[in-house]
Write an enzyme that holds these catalytic residues in place. Structure first.
Site, short mmCIF file in Angstrom:
data_model
loop_
_atom_site.label_atom_id
_atom_site.label_comp_id
_atom_site.label_asym_id
_atom_site.label_seq_id
_atom_site.Cartn_x
_atom_site.Cartn_y
_atom_site.Cartn_z
N HIS A 83 0.82 -1.17 -0.35
CA HIS A 83 -0.16 0.05 0.14
C HIS A 83 1.18 1.30 -0.06
CE1 HIS A 83 -2.72 -3.18 2.27
NE2 HIS A 83 -2.95 -2.60 0.68
N GLU A 86 1.45 3.60 2.78
CA GLU A 86 1.99 2.80 3.97
C GLU A 86 3.58 3.10 4.20
OE1 GLU A 86 -2.34 0.36 5.15
OE2 GLU A 86 -0.17 -0.49 4.67
N HIS A 190 3.28 -3.33 6.59
CA HIS A 190 2.57 -2.86 6.21
C HIS A 190 2.05 -1.48 6.99
CE1 HIS A 190 -0.30 -5.15 3.38
NE2 HIS A 190 0.39 -5.48 3.68
N GLU A 281 1.93 -5.28 10.85
CA GLU A 281 1.81 -3.67 10.05
C GLU A 281 3.02 -3.19 12.03
OE1 GLU A 281 -1.42 -2.92 9.25
OE2 GLU A 281 -1.67 -4.29 8.04
#
Length: 443
Positions: A83, A86, A190, A281
């Site tokens: 993404h 990110e 991410h 994450e």
């Protein structure tokens, strides 16, 4: 420190220190090319393809044999910036590259890690998306998708339901890349949360979805891998570090329990590429201010390094016939944890199985022959950056000139769609009851 060590340090190449700010495509390319030039003996820079707008998808390989696979040396990879908005993972991987190459020959542990592992690092899978971010925001930016407005982490074939989306150039490039290497362990980086998520991201009742989770046959290993990363990060293990409803005890969570996701990359890696992958994450804010980057590096450096080392757990080896000829495409699985798409030896007859300490029975299957069983005991601690080595000699007379390929490549269709029954891992338990309760109250 002895005189020899001092002279060695003076003779080793130096790369200009990478500053803590966001590096756009041109700057990133210049850095990667400089590293590849200055550390040519342990690095190899190549592009696996191009984005929609024609930007290179760069991968830097760090290792003793960076340009080609070496038998017995496992392949590891980090991928970031799927993404485009990110941003933290992209910068962390650039700093990881700098740390690895400048520590080689100076830090014995990093030197051993580089000598025993082939480390592939892709700082940006979605460079178009990163360049499209004009007004960085913590929650959502224009550059999340690629230039065709596709979410790349919803763009892979799915093993649980049909994912009839147009495969994007970035996705196709990664899928081809996975077919060219024997990747064993991976993580994709991410932002937007602070947790280590492990497969499956999607599921069916046979994988445990009736209990709000979806587990692989290797769930013990995946939980261990996720915990390995999270335990080294001081913020990831905090209760609700991003002040959301997500409950992630110890900083880890099953992907499906968090939220079901169709077409994700980590499930694809595990099922079709024989590569264990988790999702990291790393920041509550998707695109934090640049002055926060040094803190993210300090919080994640030890985790990034410790996670790479886990490619050396379990057992590895080659499968031979009685003439000691390596046998490719042979199914090598552990009894009681077989994969929906069976794991096979590569073109060198190699297999790699990530396992926790314990005793296992390895089942080797060649079409037309009875399964060959071998018992192995994985010791409590990996042996100096190496999994337990166990070559397997099959009791066949003479060389097998050709092994029939009954299922050489599992079809990229929902393999789990018609699977019936429940594995031991998905049967009800007190743990499952508590997980379901949390799911109902907090999701």
């Amino acid at each position: 420190m002895g005189c020899a060590s001092v002279w060695l340090g003076l003779l080793l190449p130096m790369v200009a220190a990478l500053d803590f700010r966001y590096h756009h495509q041109q700057e990133m390319e210049a850095f990667l090319k400089k590293v590849a030039q200055d550390y040519s003996s342990i690095t190899h820079l190549h592009s696996i393809g191009k984005s929609v707008e024609g930007r290179n998808l760069w991968v830097l390989v760090v290792g003793r044999s960076p340009k080609e696979h070496e038998i017995g040396i496992p392949e590891f990879k980090y991928v970031a910036n799927m993404h485009g908005d990110e941003s933290v993972g992209r910068e962390l991987l650039l700093h990881l590259i700098e740390y690895l190459v400048t520590s080689n020959g100076r830090d014995p542990e990093i030197t051993n890690l580089i000598n025993s592992t082939r480390i592939h690092i892709m700082p940006s899978m979605n460079p178009d998306g990163f360049e499209a971010v004009l007004n960085p925001d913590c929650f959502y930016n224009k550059g999340r998708e690629n230039s065709n407005s596709y979410d790349l982490n919803r763009n892979f074939p799915d093993a649980f339901e049909f994912n009839n989306v147009s495969r994007q150039p970035e996705t196709v490039a990664v899928m081809k890349w996975l077919n060219t290497e024997t990747f064993v362990l991976s993580a994709n980086l991410h932002g937007g949360a602070l947790v280590a998520s492990y497969p499956f991201d999607n599921g069916v009742p046979a994988t445990g979805t009736l209990y709000s989770r979806s587990l692989t046959p290797d769930d013990d290993v995946f939980q261990y891998l996720a915990h390995t990363y999270a335990s080294k990060n001081p913020d990831m293990t905090k209760r609700k570090p991003c002040k959301t409803k997500l409950e992630s005890p110890g900083g880890i969570v099953n992907g499906y329990f968090w939220y079901p996701l169709k077409g994700g990359m980590q499930d694809y890696n595990y099922i079709w590429a024989q590569c264990f992958e988790i999702t990291l994450e790393l920041s509550c804010c998707k695109y934090p201010r640049e002055e926060k980057l040094p803190g993210f590096w300090n919080d994640n450096k030890d985790s990034l390094l410790e996670y790479i080392k886990q490619v050396h757990i379990g057992v590895k080896g080659q499968v031979f016939d009685q003439n000691e000829t390596p046998l490719p495409n042979v199914i090598v699985e552990v009894q009681d944890r077989k994969h929906i798409c069976p794991y096979r030896t590569n073109k060198f007859g190699e297999y790699y199985l990530l396992l926790l300490p314990g005793t296992y029975v390895i089942e080797v299957t060649v079409p037309g022959h009875n399964p060959h069983l071998t018992k192995v005991t994985i010791p409590p601690k990996s042996q100096n950056f190496s999994a337990l080595k166990k070559d397997i000699l099959l009791p066949f007379r003479g060389q097998l000139d050709h092994i029939p390929e009954s299922n050489p490549l599992c079809p990229m269709i929902p393999l789990y769609r018609d699977l019936q029954g429940h594995s031991v891992a998905t049967k009800p338990s007190l743990f499952l009851f508590l997980v379901t309760l949390f799911h109902i109250l907090f999701k």
